[in-house]
Scaffold this active site. Sequence first.
Site, PDB file in Angstrom:
ATOM      1  N   ASP A   1      -2.240  -4.422   3.450  1.00  0.00           N
ATOM      2  CA  ASP A   1      -2.858  -5.083   4.175  1.00  0.00           C
ATOM      3  C   ASP A   1      -4.551  -5.763   4.484  1.00  0.00           C
ATOM      4  O   ASP A   1      -5.278  -4.592   4.603  1.00  0.00           O
ATOM      5  CB  ASP A   1      -2.560  -4.310   5.844  1.00  0.00           C
ATOM      6  CG  ASP A   1      -1.278  -5.095   6.347  1.00  0.00           C
ATOM      7  OD1 ASP A   1      -0.091  -5.565   5.565  1.00  0.00           O
ATOM      8  OD2 ASP A   1      -0.521  -4.284   6.897  1.00  0.00           O
TER       9      ASP A   1
ATOM     10  N   ARG B   1       0.751  -0.842   0.330  1.00  0.00           N
ATOM     11  CA  ARG B   1      -0.272  -0.168   0.212  1.00  0.00           C
ATOM     12  C   ARG B   1       1.035   1.250   0.068  1.00  0.00           C
ATOM     13  O   ARG B   1       0.444   2.665  -0.925  1.00  0.00           O
ATOM     14  CB  ARG B   1      -1.228  -0.297   1.052  1.00  0.00           C
ATOM     15  CG  ARG B   1      -1.721   1.100   1.073  1.00  0.00           C
ATOM     16  CD  ARG B   1      -2.899   1.000   2.597  1.00  0.00           C
ATOM     17  NE  ARG B   1      -3.589   2.737   2.655  1.00  0.00           N
ATOM     18  CZ  ARG B   1      -4.455   2.765   2.184  1.00  0.00           C
ATOM     19  NH1 ARG B   1      -5.335   2.246   1.171  1.00  0.00           N
ATOM     20  NH2 ARG B   1      -4.848   4.574   2.238  1.00  0.00           N
TER      21      ARG B   1
HETATM   22  C1  UD1 Z   1       0.001   3.913   8.003  1.00  0.00           C
HETATM   23  C2  UD1 Z   1       1.107   2.705   8.339  1.00  0.00           C
HETATM   24  C3  UD1 Z   1      -0.186   1.665   9.091  1.00  0.00           C
HETATM   25  C4  UD1 Z   1      -0.989   2.405  10.822  1.00  0.00           C
HETATM   26  C5  UD1 Z   1      -1.444   3.570   9.751  1.00  0.00           C
HETATM   27  C6  UD1 Z   1      -2.032   4.310  11.418  1.00  0.00           C
HETATM   28  C7  UD1 Z   1       2.234   3.003   6.920  1.00  0.00           C
HETATM   29  C8  UD1 Z   1       2.820   1.932   5.539  1.00  0.00           C
HETATM   30  N1  UD1 Z   1       0.752   2.160   7.115  1.00  0.00           N
HETATM   31  O1  UD1 Z   1      -1.402   3.020   7.400  1.00  0.00           O
HETATM   32  O2  UD1 Z   1       0.747   0.445   9.466  1.00  0.00           O
HETATM   33  O3  UD1 Z   1      -1.287   1.314  10.955  1.00  0.00           O
HETATM   34  O4  UD1 Z   1      -0.761   4.720   9.609  1.00  0.00           O
HETATM   35  O5  UD1 Z   1      -1.247   4.562  12.412  1.00  0.00           O
HETATM   36  O6  UD1 Z   1       3.212   3.711   6.912  1.00  0.00           O
HETATM   37  N2  UD1 Z   1      -8.552   7.262   6.422  1.00  0.00           N
HETATM   38  C9  UD1 Z   1      -9.538   7.323   4.913  1.00  0.00           C
HETATM   39  N3  UD1 Z   1      -9.202   8.060   4.270  1.00  0.00           N
HETATM   40  C10 UD1 Z   1      -8.061   8.551   3.845  1.00  0.00           C
HETATM   41  C11 UD1 Z   1      -7.260   7.758   4.646  1.00  0.00           C
HETATM   42  C12 UD1 Z   1      -7.081   7.944   5.464  1.00  0.00           C
HETATM   43  O7  UD1 Z   1     -10.821   7.011   5.504  1.00  0.00           O
HETATM   44  O8  UD1 Z   1      -7.785   9.411   2.708  1.00  0.00           O
HETATM   45  C13 UD1 Z   1      -8.513   6.450   7.001  1.00  0.00           C
HETATM   46  C14 UD1 Z   1      -8.151   5.058   6.743  1.00  0.00           C
HETATM   47  O9  UD1 Z   1      -9.259   3.907   6.475  1.00  0.00           O
HETATM   48  C15 UD1 Z   1      -8.340   3.848   8.209  1.00  0.00           C
HETATM   49  C16 UD1 Z   1      -7.897   5.316   9.438  1.00  0.00           C
HETATM   50  O10 UD1 Z   1      -7.838   6.787   7.635  1.00  0.00           O
HETATM   51  O11 UD1 Z   1      -9.316   3.758   9.190  1.00  0.00           O
HETATM   52  C17 UD1 Z   1      -6.249   5.855   9.239  1.00  0.00           C
HETATM   53  O12 UD1 Z   1      -5.436   5.397   8.127  1.00  0.00           O
HETATM   54  P1  UD1 Z   1      -3.968   5.427   7.563  1.00  0.00           P
HETATM   55  O13 UD1 Z   1      -3.439   6.841   8.960  1.00  0.00           O
HETATM   56  O14 UD1 Z   1      -4.241   6.865   5.967  1.00  0.00           O
HETATM   57  O15 UD1 Z   1      -3.508   5.168   7.704  1.00  0.00           O
HETATM   58  P2  UD1 Z   1      -1.940   4.566   6.219  1.00  0.00           P
HETATM   59  O16 UD1 Z   1      -1.377   5.979   6.514  1.00  0.00           O
HETATM   60  O17 UD1 Z   1      -2.513   4.156   5.158  1.00  0.00           O
END
Ligand code: UD1
Length: 422
Positions: A122, A98
Amino acid sequence: MAENSSALRIVGPTRLSGEVTVTGAKNSALKLMAASLLAPGKNTLYNVPQIADVDIMSELLTRMGCTVTFDRATLTMEIDVPEVPGHKAEYELVRKMRASINVLGPILTRVGIAEISLPGGDAIGSRGLDFHIAGLEALGATISFEHGYIIATAPNGLVGATFELNFPSVGATENLMTAAVLAKGTTTLYNVAREPDIIDLGEYLIAMGAKIEGLGSSTLIIEGVDSLHAASHSTLPDRIVTGTWAFAAAMTQGDITIKGGRADHLEIPLDKLVATGAVVTTTSDGFRVRMDQRPIAVDIATLPYPGFPTDLQPMAISLNAIARGSAMVTENVFEARFMFVNELRRLGANITVDGHHAAVSGVPLLSGAPVAATDIRAGAGLVLAALVADGVTIVEDSFHIERGYPNFAADLRTLGADVTTI
Ligand code: UD1
């Protein structure tokens, strides 16, 4: 990677003791690698972890025209970025990881177009991209979806804007930061993520010549510059790997010194471990976690940093599964992150899930059985549970774990565990 396994065979119960060294953070290194696309020339990253995802990101950057060399002995990576990098990230690579989505901001802002396959990653929730997209649109990008790709264009460059995230998403904050550094004018981002990974990325961007204020706070003010220059940066130590060892020490009534581990990045998790009865002491180059009793159950709720990290939630459930008493573990970040609970139940854990709450009643000892890892952190949580399970546990699909934990099996053996790779 030292060992490429399809399963781990663990014989428990075990007490872990000794010393481990933590290297650079996966979630930082991958973002630093992607951000290198912003600066033509030779960028150098130090303390890059030897994990499968780093190899996937190397391949992605190579296909975009970069020359990537990784000296595995010194954990030093050189990324030579061309004047005009490619703008396409294909499904074949993006689906494996991702974090590939992190090339979107840098490529769009530098090249004016980016075509990125929609990511896989994941199996821990829906993981939307809506904040990434809304933020880039606020900066003037036009975005469409075609044949499984996000196509983002900004032929005349991005323009600074004010944008507020609905939730402090780590990935969206990173994509918006790396886009705004080359936008015209000032960008103000509200409700951004405050994870140490964000500060690490910001410091690398500043070393390239970016102008960023507010790192570590909820508001970032970014003054766009015309161009960035190649730079070097050392990846911060992996806070989740560090936390995993800390939980392993507490669960196994062990004594682990974690060299390179940053206790200041884990204040709430370590406070929770102290509440379970562990003793945490700082050392000259890390910290030590010791436990002399069966842990006491502790309630835990995941939240964005500085809250309890969602990536340590499986370890929190595993610990409570063998604790004295009962506890509630609440997942507030990803909605589908309790899938591995069924696997833990196979080891005899007593857990009831209701929505985003898991009620865990501790049992004195788990019982070894075959289980399967569903993602990196769930896999690590299962391994910790296997260490406190009587008899043989086979953790299938352990390649997931290797995506985030360099030398996991070897480190476990150094600490006294009976672990073999299959
Ligand atoms: C990153 C980490 C992951 C960690 C997470 C939260 C990496 C590769 N992965 O994932 O290990 O678990 O941070 O600390 O760095 N969301 C939305 N819309 C968006 C973006 C996010 O709804 O545009 C939601 C996601 O579905 C989730 C939440 O926001 O429920 C947090 O996501 P995010 O902080 O973006 O996680 P990642 O960056 O994907």
